[in-house]
Design an enzyme around this catalytic site. Structure first.
Site, PDB file in Angstrom:
ATOM      1  CE  LYS A   1      24.220 -76.858 -16.492  1.00 51.62           C
ATOM      2  NZ  LYS A   1      25.430 -77.389 -15.859  1.00 51.62           N
TER       3      LYS A   1
ATOM      4  CB  CYS B   1      29.697 -83.453 -19.827  1.00 54.04           C
ATOM      5  SG  CYS B   1      29.553 -83.925 -18.123  1.00 54.04           S
TER       6      CYS B   1
ATOM      7  CD  GLN C   1      26.804 -73.627 -19.313  1.00 54.00           C
ATOM      8  OE1 GLN C   1      26.933 -72.570 -18.699  1.00 54.00           O
ATOM      9  NE2 GLN C   1      26.907 -74.804 -18.716  1.00 54.00           N
TER      10      GLN C   1
ATOM     11  CG  ASP D   1      22.055 -77.932 -24.311  1.00 54.09           C
ATOM     12  OD1 ASP D   1      21.576 -77.314 -23.338  1.00 54.09           O
ATOM     13  OD2 ASP D   1      23.018 -78.715 -24.217  1.00 54.09           O
TER      14      ASP D   1
ATOM     15  CG  HIS E   1      26.651 -81.397 -21.769  1.00 53.89           C
ATOM     16  ND1 HIS E   1      26.019 -82.532 -21.304  1.00 53.89           N
ATOM     17  CD2 HIS E   1      27.269 -80.852 -20.689  1.00 53.89           C
ATOM     18  CE1 HIS E   1      26.247 -82.658 -20.009  1.00 53.89           C
ATOM     19  NE2 HIS E   1      27.002 -81.665 -19.609  1.00 53.89           N
TER      20      HIS E   1
HETATM   21  C1  LIG Z   1      25.478 -77.106 -22.542  1.00 53.24           C
HETATM   22  C2  LIG Z   1      24.964 -78.076 -21.520  1.00 53.24           C
HETATM   23  N1  LIG Z   1      24.002 -78.934 -21.858  1.00 53.24           N
HETATM   24  C3  LIG Z   1      23.489 -79.803 -20.989  1.00 53.24           C
HETATM   25  C4  LIG Z   1      23.940 -79.877 -19.696  1.00 53.24           C
HETATM   26  C5  LIG Z   1      23.343 -80.878 -18.766  1.00 53.24           C
HETATM   27  O1  LIG Z   1      22.726 -80.253 -17.681  1.00 53.24           O
HETATM   28  P1  LIG Z   1      22.225 -81.079 -16.407  1.00 53.24           P
HETATM   29  O2  LIG Z   1      23.377 -81.898 -15.951  1.00 53.24           O
HETATM   30  O3  LIG Z   1      21.832 -80.004 -15.455  1.00 53.24           O
HETATM   31  O4  LIG Z   1      21.077 -81.901 -16.855  1.00 53.24           O
HETATM   32  C6  LIG Z   1      24.949 -79.012 -19.283  1.00 53.24           C
HETATM   33  C7  LIG Z   1      25.519 -79.102 -17.922  1.00 53.24           C
HETATM   34  O5  LIG Z   1      26.633 -78.788 -17.670  1.00 53.24           O
HETATM   35  C8  LIG Z   1      25.458 -78.074 -20.220  1.00 53.24           C
HETATM   36  O6  LIG Z   1      26.418 -77.200 -19.860  1.00 53.24           O
END
Ligand SMILES: Cc1ncc(COP(=O)(O)O)c(C=O)c1O
Length: 406
Positions: free
Chosen positions: A225, A364, A202, A199, A122
């Site tokens: 999430k 993203c 998910q 990270d 992401h």
């Molecule tokens: C794999 C992953 N990393 C990071 C993020 C970023 O999360 P946030 O926008 O809640 O900070 C997301 C959000 O969709 C994600 O799916």
């Protein structure tokens, strides 16, 4: 026996309507809906303990502090960390990874060093490292992804060779819905004394995660999430690393002593929590994780695996549909796809009019879009509160939408 209707009844949003049609919420990878216990806790905290934490001596402030710290302990227990001092509250996974990237690189990265990420990250696990690399004169190396969505680890030894200071990799891709071999990556990195950030944005939702068993050095995720209030998140870090790292932001409550000549910092975790946090939101982690824990029971996992297989098989035989990340095993109920001759955004707009919420666009993850040679995708992501009937309605609606748009 898993009772999906009983689970659904806990989520007021799921009985809502859009354009007069019952909502089919398939955008859970972006944000999950919130169960009653979380909604009620947030309301309760807003009334009985809406006072700033860690500061005042009065009763209301003490109640707020206790709720906030109880949530920190709930997070610690949920992810199996050794100590609540290793749990830093942030505004989300993005803030957690920015914190980690800034502070880690300030302390441990210098000119000519290398930071490793994977091709499926992401943006929030790419750009913070790029910013740090720019500041420090370091560079990024990328673990590539195979056509089927699995990471290509064949060149990992070469990628980890040289002045690599950290590896940052997603537990589960938010585009491909496939579990990455993070254990293997951690093992290879640790063999060279390289720390690893996972990270878990998910992963935390779909995989029972124990940071000690996983062996990662940092773990980042968002509350919104996994059923908690929005504007909430966590950075777990191993104490030895966090102790060495400088603060990310300066301000109230992160200090020991302040003079105009010199400032000392508060002990962990407050050293990394400058200013007034989202104390009502963070406190809802207690209820959210209590709820999430139930969805890791065997019958719930079996139910979710059934949903995943059912939707995979329905999509796999849809004419002209290209599923990104074709791997059928080791996946979560998250499916990103395109249909020949139909624009992803148009499809998402038409599905919306039919009451179905999906995500579309670059998700993203622009480098991953480039890797697959597309400008965007449609993504349907489910949770154990979704049903096979919703999948059937989704497939019928998809068919109608495609016929309208072709
Ligand atoms: C794999 C992953 N990393 C990071 C993020 C970023 O999360 P946030 O926008 O809640 O900070 C997301 C959000 O969709 C994600 O799916």
């Amino acid at each position: 026996m898993f009772d999906v209707n009983a689970i659904r009844a806990e989520f007021p949003a799921l009985s809502g309507k859009v354009y007069g049609k019952p909502i089919v919420y398939f955008d859970n990878a972006a944000t999950s809906q919130r169960p009653r216990c979380v909604l009620e806790a947030a309301d309760r905290f807003s009334v009985v303990s809406n006072a700033n934490i860690h500061r005042a001596v009065h009763r209301m402030a003490d109640d707020a502090t206790q709720a906030y710290e109880a949530a920190r302990e709930a997070v610690r227990a949920f992810i199996g960390a050794d100590s609540a001092e290793e749990i830093i509250f942030t505004s989300g996974a993005t803030a957690a990874m920015n914190l980690a990237a800034f502070s880690f690189c300030e302390r441990f990265v210098s000119e000519g060093d290398v930071i490793v990420v994977s091709a499926v990250e992401h943006h929030s696990d790419i750009v913070p490292w790029q910013l740090a690399a720019l500041r420090k004169g370091a560079s990024l190396r990328v673990i590539p992804v195979n056509e089927d969505g699995t990471l290509d680890l064949s060149g990992l030894d070469r990628i980890l060779d040289g002045p690599v200071r950290i590896v940052a990799v997603a537990q589960i891709s938010n585009v491909l819905g496939i579990r990455n071999p993070v254990e293997k990556i951690i093992e290879a990195a640790h063999a060279r004394s390289i720390p690893v950030l996972v990270d878990g944005a998910q992963g935390i939702v779909h995989e029972r995660t124990d940071v000690k068993r996983l062996g990662c050095d940092f773990y980042a995720f968002s509350g919104h999430k996994i059923f908690a209030a929005t504007g909430t998140g966590v950075l777990y870090g191993r104490r030895e690393l966090l102790e060495e790292m400088p603060p990310y932001m300066g301000g109230g409550e992160m200090v020991g002593h302040v003079t105009f000549d010199k400032t000392t910092y508060a002990p962990l975790p407050l050293k990394f929590e400058a200013g007034t946090p989202n104390f009502i939101g963070q406190a809802t982690f207690t209820q959210a994780l209590g709820f999430a824990g139930k969805l890791f029971a065997d019958d719930a996992v079996e139910y979710t695996d059934g949903l995943t297989a059912y939707m995979y098989d329905r999509l796999a035989c849809y004419p002209g549909l290209k599923l990104f990340g074709e791997c059928r095993t080791g996946r979560i109920p998250l499916f990103s796809f395109n249909i020949g001759g139909v624009h992803h955004e148009d499809l998402a707009l038409v599905l919306d009019k039919m009451g179905i919420a999906v995500r579309s666009g670059q998700l993203c993850a622009e480098p991953l879009m480039d890797r697959f040679g597309v400008t965007g995708m449609v993504r349907a992501s489910l949770l154990p509160y979704n049903t096979k009937e919703e999948i059937d309605y989704f497939m019928e609606s998809l068919d109608r939408a495609v016929r309208m748009l072709k």
